[in-house]
Design an enzyme around this catalytic site. Structure first.
Site, PDB file in Angstrom:
ATOM      1  N   HIS A 197       0.829  -1.212   0.000  1.00 36.86           N
ATOM      2  CA  HIS A 197       0.000   0.000   0.000  1.00 36.86           C
ATOM      3  C   HIS A 197       0.869   1.270   0.000  1.00 36.86           C
ATOM      4  O   HIS A 197       2.009   1.264   0.458  1.00 36.86           O
ATOM      5  CB  HIS A 197      -0.911   0.006   1.231  1.00 36.86           C
ATOM      6  CG  HIS A 197      -0.166   0.003   2.524  1.00 36.86           C
ATOM      7  ND1 HIS A 197       0.349   1.146   3.088  1.00 36.86           N
ATOM      8  CD2 HIS A 197       0.199  -1.005   3.332  1.00 36.86           C
ATOM      9  CE1 HIS A 197       0.980   0.843   4.196  1.00 36.86           C
ATOM     10  NE2 HIS A 197       0.920  -0.467   4.373  1.00 36.86           N
ATOM     11  N   THR A 203       1.580  -0.229  13.111  1.00 36.38           N
ATOM     12  CA  THR A 203       0.204  -0.239  12.608  1.00 36.38           C
ATOM     13  C   THR A 203      -0.462  -1.605  12.729  1.00 36.38           C
ATOM     14  O   THR A 203      -1.537  -1.729  13.302  1.00 36.38           O
ATOM     15  CB  THR A 203       0.187   0.214  11.137  1.00 36.38           C
ATOM     16  OG1 THR A 203       0.997   1.382  11.008  1.00 36.38           O
ATOM     17  CG2 THR A 203      -1.222   0.521  10.684  1.00 36.38           C
ATOM     18  N   GLU A 248      -1.672  -7.086   7.208  1.00 38.37           N
ATOM     19  CA  GLU A 248      -0.346  -6.839   7.788  1.00 38.37           C
ATOM     20  C   GLU A 248      -0.111  -7.804   8.964  1.00 38.37           C
ATOM     21  O   GLU A 248      -1.053  -8.337   9.547  1.00 38.37           O
ATOM     22  CB  GLU A 248      -0.290  -5.371   8.258  1.00 38.37           C
ATOM     23  CG  GLU A 248       1.023  -4.919   8.878  1.00 38.37           C
ATOM     24  CD  GLU A 248       2.237  -5.164   7.996  1.00 38.37           C
ATOM     25  OE1 GLU A 248       2.610  -6.357   7.822  1.00 38.37           O
ATOM     26  OE2 GLU A 248       2.832  -4.195   7.507  1.00 38.37           O
ATOM     27  N   HIS A 291       0.243  -8.771  12.606  1.00 34.24           N
ATOM     28  CA  HIS A 291      -0.333  -8.139  13.796  1.00 34.24           C
ATOM     29  C   HIS A 291       0.801  -7.672  14.710  1.00 34.24           C
ATOM     30  O   HIS A 291       1.707  -8.450  15.005  1.00 34.24           O
ATOM     31  CB  HIS A 291      -1.246  -9.126  14.528  1.00 34.24           C
ATOM     32  CG  HIS A 291      -2.171  -8.444  15.478  1.00 34.24           C
ATOM     33  ND1 HIS A 291      -1.737  -7.903  16.666  1.00 34.24           N
ATOM     34  CD2 HIS A 291      -3.494  -8.179  15.389  1.00 34.24           C
ATOM     35  CE1 HIS A 291      -2.770  -7.345  17.280  1.00 34.24           C
ATOM     36  NE2 HIS A 291      -3.858  -7.492  16.525  1.00 34.24           N
ATOM     37  N   TYR A 292       0.728  -6.409  15.127  1.00 32.87           N
ATOM     38  CA  TYR A 292       1.835  -5.855  15.917  1.00 32.87           C
ATOM     39  C   TYR A 292       1.584  -5.869  17.419  1.00 32.87           C
ATOM     40  O   TYR A 292       2.314  -5.232  18.194  1.00 32.87           O
ATOM     41  CB  TYR A 292       2.192  -4.438  15.440  1.00 32.87           C
ATOM     42  CG  TYR A 292       3.536  -4.382  14.747  1.00 32.87           C
ATOM     43  CD1 TYR A 292       4.713  -4.686  15.456  1.00 32.87           C
ATOM     44  CD2 TYR A 292       3.647  -4.060  13.412  1.00 32.87           C
ATOM     45  CE1 TYR A 292       5.945  -4.658  14.826  1.00 32.87           C
ATOM     46  CE2 TYR A 292       4.879  -4.034  12.776  1.00 32.87           C
ATOM     47  CZ  TYR A 292       6.024  -4.331  13.485  1.00 32.87           C
ATOM     48  OH  TYR A 292       7.242  -4.315  12.862  1.00 32.87           O
ATOM     49  N   ARG A 308      10.518  -5.695  15.057  1.00 37.90           N
ATOM     50  CA  ARG A 308      10.102  -5.412  13.681  1.00 37.90           C
ATOM     51  C   ARG A 308      10.466  -6.537  12.717  1.00 37.90           C
ATOM     52  O   ARG A 308       9.701  -6.820  11.799  1.00 37.90           O
ATOM     53  CB  ARG A 308      10.766  -4.117  13.155  1.00 37.90           C
ATOM     54  CG  ARG A 308      10.313  -2.858  13.843  1.00 37.90           C
ATOM     55  CD  ARG A 308      10.955  -1.636  13.167  1.00 37.90           C
ATOM     56  NE  ARG A 308      10.374  -1.331  11.875  1.00 37.90           N
ATOM     57  CZ  ARG A 308      11.028  -0.779  10.864  1.00 37.90           C
ATOM     58  NH1 ARG A 308      12.323  -0.494  10.971  1.00 37.90           N
ATOM     59  NH2 ARG A 308      10.431  -0.512   9.735  1.00 37.90           N
ATOM     60  N   HIS A 346       0.712  -5.686   2.290  1.00 33.11           N
ATOM     61  CA  HIS A 346       1.396  -4.922   3.341  1.00 33.11           C
ATOM     62  C   HIS A 346       2.865  -5.344   3.425  1.00 33.11           C
ATOM     63  O   HIS A 346       3.223  -6.451   3.010  1.00 33.11           O
ATOM     64  CB  HIS A 346       0.699  -5.200   4.671  1.00 33.11           C
ATOM     65  CG  HIS A 346      -0.760  -4.845   4.628  1.00 33.11           C
ATOM     66  ND1 HIS A 346      -1.241  -3.654   5.091  1.00 33.11           N
ATOM     67  CD2 HIS A 346      -1.830  -5.516   4.113  1.00 33.11           C
ATOM     68  CE1 HIS A 346      -2.549  -3.601   4.888  1.00 33.11           C
ATOM     69  NE2 HIS A 346      -2.937  -4.724   4.290  1.00 33.11           N
ATOM     70  N   GLY A 347       3.658  -4.475   4.055  1.00 35.86           N
ATOM     71  CA  GLY A 347       5.094  -4.745   4.147  1.00 35.86           C
ATOM     72  C   GLY A 347       5.402  -6.156   4.611  1.00 35.86           C
ATOM     73  O   GLY A 347       6.154  -6.896   3.963  1.00 35.86           O
ATOM     74  N   ASN A 348       4.782  -6.560   5.723  1.00 34.47           N
ATOM     75  CA  ASN A 348       5.168  -7.857   6.294  1.00 34.47           C
ATOM     76  C   ASN A 348       4.387  -9.034   5.720  1.00 34.47           C
ATOM     77  O   ASN A 348       4.907 -10.156   5.716  1.00 34.47           O
ATOM     78  CB  ASN A 348       5.074  -7.810   7.819  1.00 34.47           C
ATOM     79  CG  ASN A 348       6.085  -6.812   8.386  1.00 34.47           C
ATOM     80  OD1 ASN A 348       7.290  -6.975   8.215  1.00 34.47           O
ATOM     81  ND2 ASN A 348       5.593  -5.738   9.001  1.00 34.47           N
TER      82      ASN A 348
HETATM   83  O1  LIG Z   1       3.707  -0.785  11.370  1.00 33.08           O
HETATM   84  C1  LIG Z   1       3.505  -1.753  10.612  1.00 33.08           C
HETATM   85  O2  LIG Z   1       2.482  -2.446  10.623  1.00 33.08           O
HETATM   86  C2  LIG Z   1       4.601  -2.130   9.618  1.00 33.08           C
HETATM   87  C3  LIG Z   1       4.339  -1.606   8.247  1.00 33.08           C
HETATM   88  O3  LIG Z   1       4.022  -0.255   8.211  1.00 33.08           O
HETATM   89  O4  LIG Z   1       5.788  -1.573  10.090  1.00 33.08           O
HETATM   90  P1  LIG Z   1       7.237  -2.229  10.073  1.00 33.08           P
HETATM   91  O5  LIG Z   1       7.879  -1.825   8.778  1.00 33.08           O
HETATM   92  O6  LIG Z   1       7.877  -1.559  11.268  1.00 33.08           O
HETATM   93  O7  LIG Z   1       7.103  -3.694  10.253  1.00 33.08           O
END
Ligand SMILES: O=C(O)[C@@H](CO)OP(=O)(O)O
Length: 245
Positions: free
Chosen positions: A9, A21, A87, A89-90, A114, A180-182
């Site tokens: 995104h 996020t 993404e 889950h953080y 991360r 998403h990134g991850n």
């Molecule tokens: O915050 C997040 O969910 C991810 C992507 O924006 O961040 P990061 O790159 O730190 O894994």
């Protein structure tokens, strides 16, 4: 040979504010909107077309996909939305500032949260107002994690790939995935067979189409970002440094 296009995104409000996020459903910033539109323009200019699109159930990916398709005059394409492309889950970090956390816990610890393959961030309490378990977009509360490491994300993304996306590619459909990134890192780790230690340094920039050329067994032949390769590398390096104090 098959060609698959992945796109993270565009910049989200919490990317801009440098906040973790995860499954929080934040929207794109104006920069994120223009990144998604640029991706669509680039795909169109280079003659790309698709038959089927996949995205998550989070609006930053859904909107990126729609804006990309709009630029290609392809908003009519079928789009499958599935939470398994969400993404990572953080956990309890969702909403917290990455640089603040690095000041408090150190760059090293934030890098572990991360990017480590199998160490999850601290879990959310199920009673935490940030917990998504009562959100009806998810099939059942058990499908909603309280935290995830990349290994956990791989465990939901790869079965979705194998059962749903891969067969559609092998049936001849030209597929675009906006995620998403991850969740993209999870898929790439599987496709390219990246080791648990090497995956730490892989970062995905916002809004730049990433092409995977795949053989008949869907093994990658090569991959590349569309457009300016140096700009894509610089944007990936900027993502890597977001967790520094
Ligand atoms: O915050 C997040 O969910 C991810 C992507 O924006 O961040 P990061 O790159 O730190 O894994």
């Amino acid at each position: 040979m098959y060609k698959l296009v992945l796109i993270r995104h565009g910049e989200s409000t919490w990317n801009l504010e440098n906040r973790f996020t995860g499954w929080t459903d934040v929207d794109l910033t104006p920069t994120g909107v223009s990144q998604a539109m640029s991706a669509g323009k680039l795909l169109k200019a280079e003659g790309w077309d698709f038959d089927l699109c996949y995205t998550s159930v989070l609006k930053r990916a859904i909107r990126t996909l729609w804006l990309t398709l709009d630029e290609m005059d392809r908003t009519w394409l079928p789009v499958v939305k599935d939470y398994r492309l969400n993404e990572r889950h953080y956990g309890g970090l969702q909403g917290l500032n990455k640089a603040d956390m690095a000041k408090q816990y150190g760059d090293e610890q934030v890098l572990v949260w991360r990017r480590s393959y199998d160490t999850p961030p601290p879990a959310l309490e199920a009673t935490d107002p940030r917990c998504e378990r009562s959100d009806r977009r998810y099939p059942n509360p058990e499908a909603v994690p309280l935290t995830e490491c990349l290994k956990d994300t791989v465990a939901r993304v790869v079965p979705y790939w194998t059962e749903t996306i891969a067969p559609s590619i092998q049936s001849g459909k030209r597929v675009l995935i906006a995620a998403h990134g991850n969740s993209i890192r999870a898929l790439i780790k599987y496709l390219d067979g990246i080791s648990d230690s090497d995956i730490v340094s892989l970062n995905i920039p916002n809004g730049i189409p990433l092409v995977y050329e795949l053989d008949e067994n869907l093994k990658p032949i090569r991959h590349y970002y569309l457009g300016d390769a140096a700009a894509a590398a610089a944007a990936a390096a900027a993502v890597a440094s977001q967790g520094k104090a």
